[in-house]
Design a protein around this motif. Structure first.
Motif, PDB file in Angstrom:
ATOM      1  N   ALA A   9      34.170  30.554  39.318  1.00  0.00           N
ATOM      2  CA  ALA A   9      34.900  31.592  40.041  1.00  0.00           C
ATOM      3  C   ALA A   9      34.371  31.705  41.474  1.00  0.00           C
ATOM      4  O   ALA A   9      33.179  31.557  41.723  1.00  0.00           O
ATOM      5  CB  ALA A   9      34.750  32.935  39.327  1.00  0.00           C
ATOM      6  N   LYS A  10      35.295  31.976  42.409  1.00  0.00           N
ATOM      7  CA  LYS A  10      34.887  32.070  43.814  1.00  0.00           C
ATOM      8  C   LYS A  10      35.963  32.795  44.608  1.00  0.00           C
ATOM      9  O   LYS A  10      37.116  32.922  44.179  1.00  0.00           O
ATOM     10  CB  LYS A  10      34.683  30.670  44.409  1.00  0.00           C
ATOM     11  CG  LYS A  10      35.936  29.800  44.346  1.00  0.00           C
ATOM     12  CD  LYS A  10      35.682  28.400  44.888  1.00  0.00           C
ATOM     13  CE  LYS A  10      36.963  27.549  44.776  1.00  0.00           C
ATOM     14  NZ  LYS A  10      36.750  26.182  45.312  1.00  0.00           N
ATOM     15  N   GLY A  11      35.586  33.286  45.787  1.00  0.00           N
ATOM     16  CA  GLY A  11      36.552  33.827  46.749  1.00  0.00           C
ATOM     17  C   GLY A  11      37.245  35.099  46.299  1.00  0.00           C
ATOM     18  O   GLY A  11      36.677  35.946  45.632  1.00  0.00           O
ATOM     19  N   GLY A  15      29.765  38.314  44.902  1.00  0.00           N
ATOM     20  CA  GLY A  15      30.427  37.549  45.949  1.00  0.00           C
ATOM     21  C   GLY A  15      31.892  37.280  45.709  1.00  0.00           C
ATOM     22  O   GLY A  15      32.555  36.656  46.541  1.00  0.00           O
ATOM     23  N   ILE A  16      32.425  37.715  44.586  1.00  0.00           N
ATOM     24  CA  ILE A  16      33.841  37.517  44.276  1.00  0.00           C
ATOM     25  C   ILE A  16      34.584  38.838  44.451  1.00  0.00           C
ATOM     26  O   ILE A  16      34.093  39.890  44.054  1.00  0.00           O
ATOM     27  CB  ILE A  16      34.028  36.997  42.841  1.00  0.00           C
ATOM     28  CG1 ILE A  16      33.337  35.641  42.676  1.00  0.00           C
ATOM     29  CG2 ILE A  16      35.508  36.870  42.494  1.00  0.00           C
ATOM     30  CD1 ILE A  16      33.313  35.145  41.263  1.00  0.00           C
ATOM     31  N   GLU A  17      35.765  38.776  45.053  1.00  0.00           N
ATOM     32  CA  GLU A  17      36.597  39.962  45.239  1.00  0.00           C
ATOM     33  C   GLU A  17      37.850  39.858  44.392  1.00  0.00           C
ATOM     34  O   GLU A  17      38.533  38.831  44.409  1.00  0.00           O
ATOM     35  CB  GLU A  17      37.008  40.122  46.706  1.00  0.00           C
ATOM     36  CG  GLU A  17      35.877  40.505  47.639  1.00  0.00           C
ATOM     37  CD  GLU A  17      36.387  40.790  49.041  1.00  0.00           C
ATOM     38  OE1 GLU A  17      37.448  41.451  49.155  1.00  0.00           O
ATOM     39  OE2 GLU A  17      35.753  40.339  50.002  1.00  0.00           O
ATOM     40  N   THR A  64      42.425  29.263  43.223  1.00  0.00           N
ATOM     41  CA  THR A  64      42.175  30.552  42.574  1.00  0.00           C
ATOM     42  C   THR A  64      42.187  30.471  41.046  1.00  0.00           C
ATOM     43  O   THR A  64      41.811  31.432  40.377  1.00  0.00           O
ATOM     44  CB  THR A  64      43.224  31.589  43.016  1.00  0.00           C
ATOM     45  OG1 THR A  64      44.541  31.082  42.738  1.00  0.00           O
ATOM     46  CG2 THR A  64      43.102  31.886  44.501  1.00  0.00           C
ATOM     47  N   LEU A  65      42.596  29.344  40.488  1.00  0.00           N
ATOM     48  CA  LEU A  65      42.709  29.221  39.030  1.00  0.00           C
ATOM     49  C   LEU A  65      41.397  29.520  38.299  1.00  0.00           C
ATOM     50  O   LEU A  65      41.400  30.272  37.310  1.00  0.00           O
ATOM     51  CB  LEU A  65      43.239  27.835  38.655  1.00  0.00           C
ATOM     52  CG  LEU A  65      43.380  27.560  37.154  1.00  0.00           C
ATOM     53  CD1 LEU A  65      44.315  28.567  36.492  1.00  0.00           C
ATOM     54  CD2 LEU A  65      43.884  26.126  36.918  1.00  0.00           C
ATOM     55  N   PRO A  66      40.248  28.986  38.727  1.00  0.00           N
ATOM     56  CA  PRO A  66      39.012  29.306  38.007  1.00  0.00           C
ATOM     57  C   PRO A  66      38.692  30.796  37.990  1.00  0.00           C
ATOM     58  O   PRO A  66      38.236  31.334  36.971  1.00  0.00           O
ATOM     59  CB  PRO A  66      37.941  28.511  38.771  1.00  0.00           C
ATOM     60  CG  PRO A  66      38.678  27.404  39.436  1.00  0.00           C
ATOM     61  CD  PRO A  66      40.003  27.988  39.807  1.00  0.00           C
ATOM     62  N   THR A  67      38.946  31.472  39.109  1.00  0.00           N
ATOM     63  CA  THR A  67      38.689  32.912  39.175  1.00  0.00           C
ATOM     64  C   THR A  67      39.690  33.674  38.314  1.00  0.00           C
ATOM     65  O   THR A  67      39.334  34.653  37.640  1.00  0.00           O
ATOM     66  CB  THR A  67      38.761  33.401  40.632  1.00  0.00           C
ATOM     67  OG1 THR A  67      37.952  32.556  41.447  1.00  0.00           O
ATOM     68  CG2 THR A  67      38.263  34.831  40.763  1.00  0.00           C
ATOM     69  N   LEU A  68      40.931  33.246  38.319  1.00  0.00           N
ATOM     70  CA  LEU A  68      41.960  33.868  37.481  1.00  0.00           C
ATOM     71  C   LEU A  68      41.566  33.798  36.010  1.00  0.00           C
ATOM     72  O   LEU A  68      41.611  34.805  35.290  1.00  0.00           O
ATOM     73  CB  LEU A  68      43.299  33.158  37.703  1.00  0.00           C
ATOM     74  CG  LEU A  68      44.464  33.587  36.808  1.00  0.00           C
ATOM     75  CD1 LEU A  68      44.892  35.018  37.132  1.00  0.00           C
ATOM     76  CD2 LEU A  68      45.645  32.623  36.962  1.00  0.00           C
ATOM     77  N   LYS A  69      41.149  32.605  35.566  1.00  0.00           N
ATOM     78  CA  LYS A  69      40.771  32.434  34.163  1.00  0.00           C
ATOM     79  C   LYS A  69      39.503  33.210  33.833  1.00  0.00           C
ATOM     80  O   LYS A  69      39.369  33.786  32.748  1.00  0.00           O
ATOM     81  CB  LYS A  69      40.600  30.939  33.852  1.00  0.00           C
ATOM     82  CG  LYS A  69      41.913  30.170  33.951  1.00  0.00           C
ATOM     83  CD  LYS A  69      41.709  28.670  33.855  1.00  0.00           C
ATOM     84  CE  LYS A  69      41.347  28.217  32.470  1.00  0.00           C
ATOM     85  NZ  LYS A  69      41.376  26.734  32.343  1.00  0.00           N
TER      86      LYS A  69
END
Length: 376
Positions: A54-56, A83-85, A332-337
């Protein structure tokens, strides 16, 4: 005062949404009742959230009925994944779906499953796939009222329908008096308050009234308020605020808006042995009987709004997180999951009961987790 050039250049819909979502996260209003549970939830979440990859930033928008759940989830998740929003703009189901189909947000919150035309529209944003419905938040739609003289009010589907379509105009109407023989009902006009914008909560209320009081509610269950009379207000927070401020008012909103503002709620006479209160436990009894009606990866549910089961509160909603089954933005897929994986986790779902929501039944939630893990 003239804005800095940097801010004036934020003209894209994506940038505007990010700013709006960020403001919502930092400006918790009086309708938010997550403060009492945030500490425990955060500690638990910090141990179990899977942040890998996850990032960003992750942008989302939609249903105001799930705002308090999202506020808590976002708080816990961001505490665990530094660090993730995650910015969730609470507006309406209709606006959330519109932003999703335009590709502005990674997921949308909606109190109603996607319609066929909305699925078709989503294919542009989803590239290689289409939008699907993931049930994530359950709970009762409370009927809140403002009558200082009446501490305990019972209504049935017929009287609720007649109040909201302006057929019952006074609080001491014989139909209400019959349901409340020991109450001192005032001779006051009823001021009904409904959602002014497209709303999945409105649609769920319409589904309930159409099933439980078909002779008194002749309107199609749509997101736009269909009946004459009454006063419109913006979002669940706006409806709750109007009911709180106006003596004689009545409105509908997700339960946490009532509990956070100490607004009394109606018990519903379903035909069971006793009227049923709007609370998480009673809503769970109704939601537990839901069946999956979606096909493929879509997990849209069919609810029994006309249930007469003992202790089952029939006026419920399930909010969906709407995502692409495939064709998601790879950035954004990794953060979404990761984020949705947390909301569907045991920790994420357990956090709901403490703030007036009902967890999704375990059997259905297992399929939600499986689907999230397979998003592409």
């Amino acid at each position: 005062m003239k804005l800095p050039r940097k801010n004036r250049l934020r003209a894209s819909a994506l940038g505007a949404l990010a700013v709006s979502g960020a403001l919502l996260l930092t400006a918790c209003g009086s309708d938010n009742n997550t403060g009492g549970t945030g500490g425990t939830g955060t500690n638990t979440a910090a141990k179990n959230v899977k942040c890998e990859g996850a990032k960003g930033k992750l942008l989302a928008a939609g249903s105001s009925a799930q705002k308090n759940a999202m506020d808590l989830w976002v708080k816990n998740y961001m505490a665990a994944c530094q660090g993730i929003e995650v910015n969730y703009k609470s507006s309406s189901s209709g606006e959330g779906i519109s932003n999703f189909t335009k590709g502005v947000v990674s997921f949308a919150g909606s109190d109603s499953a996607l319609k066929p035309e909305e699925v078709a529209a989503s294919k542009t944003a989803c590239k290689t796939g289409q939008g699907i419905d993931l049930p994530m938040v359950g709970g009762p739609i409370a009927i809140g009222y403002n009558l200082p003289e009446v501490k305990d009010l019972v209504l049935d589907a017929s009287s609720i329908a007649k109040i909201f379509n302006s057929q019952i105009k006074k609080w001491n109407d014989p139909a209400i008096a019959k349901l409340n023989p020991s109450a001192k009902l005032p001779d006051k006009p009823i001021q009904s308050v409904h959602r002014s914008g497209d709303s999945g909560t409105t649609q769920n209320l319409g589904k309930y009234l159409g099933k439980a009081a078909p002779n008194d509610w002749k309107y199609e269950a749509e997101k736009k308020w269909p009946a004459p009379g009454g006063q419109g207000a913006n979002g669940s927070a706006g409806v709750a605020a109007q009911v709180k401020q106006v003596e004689g008012a009545i409105g509908y909103f997700e339960l946490s808006y009532a509990t956070s503002q100490s607004i009394p709620t109606v018990k519903v006479d379903t035909g069971a042995s006793a009227p049923v209160a709007a609370n998480s436990e009673n809503a769970s009894k109704a939601i537990a009987a839901a069946k999956i009606k979606g096909t493929g990866k879509d997990l849209a549910l069919e609810l029994d709004y006309a249930t007469k089961a003992e202790g089952a509160y029939p006026l419920v909603l399930v909010t969906y997180e709407i995502v692409c089954d495939s064709g998601n933005n790879p950035e954004t897929l990794p953060t979404l999951k990761s984020f949705l994986g947390y909301t569907a986790s045991d920790d994420g779902q357990k956090a709901l009961s403490g703030i007036g929501y009902a967890p999704i039944p375990a059997e259905i939630n297992a399929k939600v987790r499986e689907t999230i893990a397979g998003l592409k």
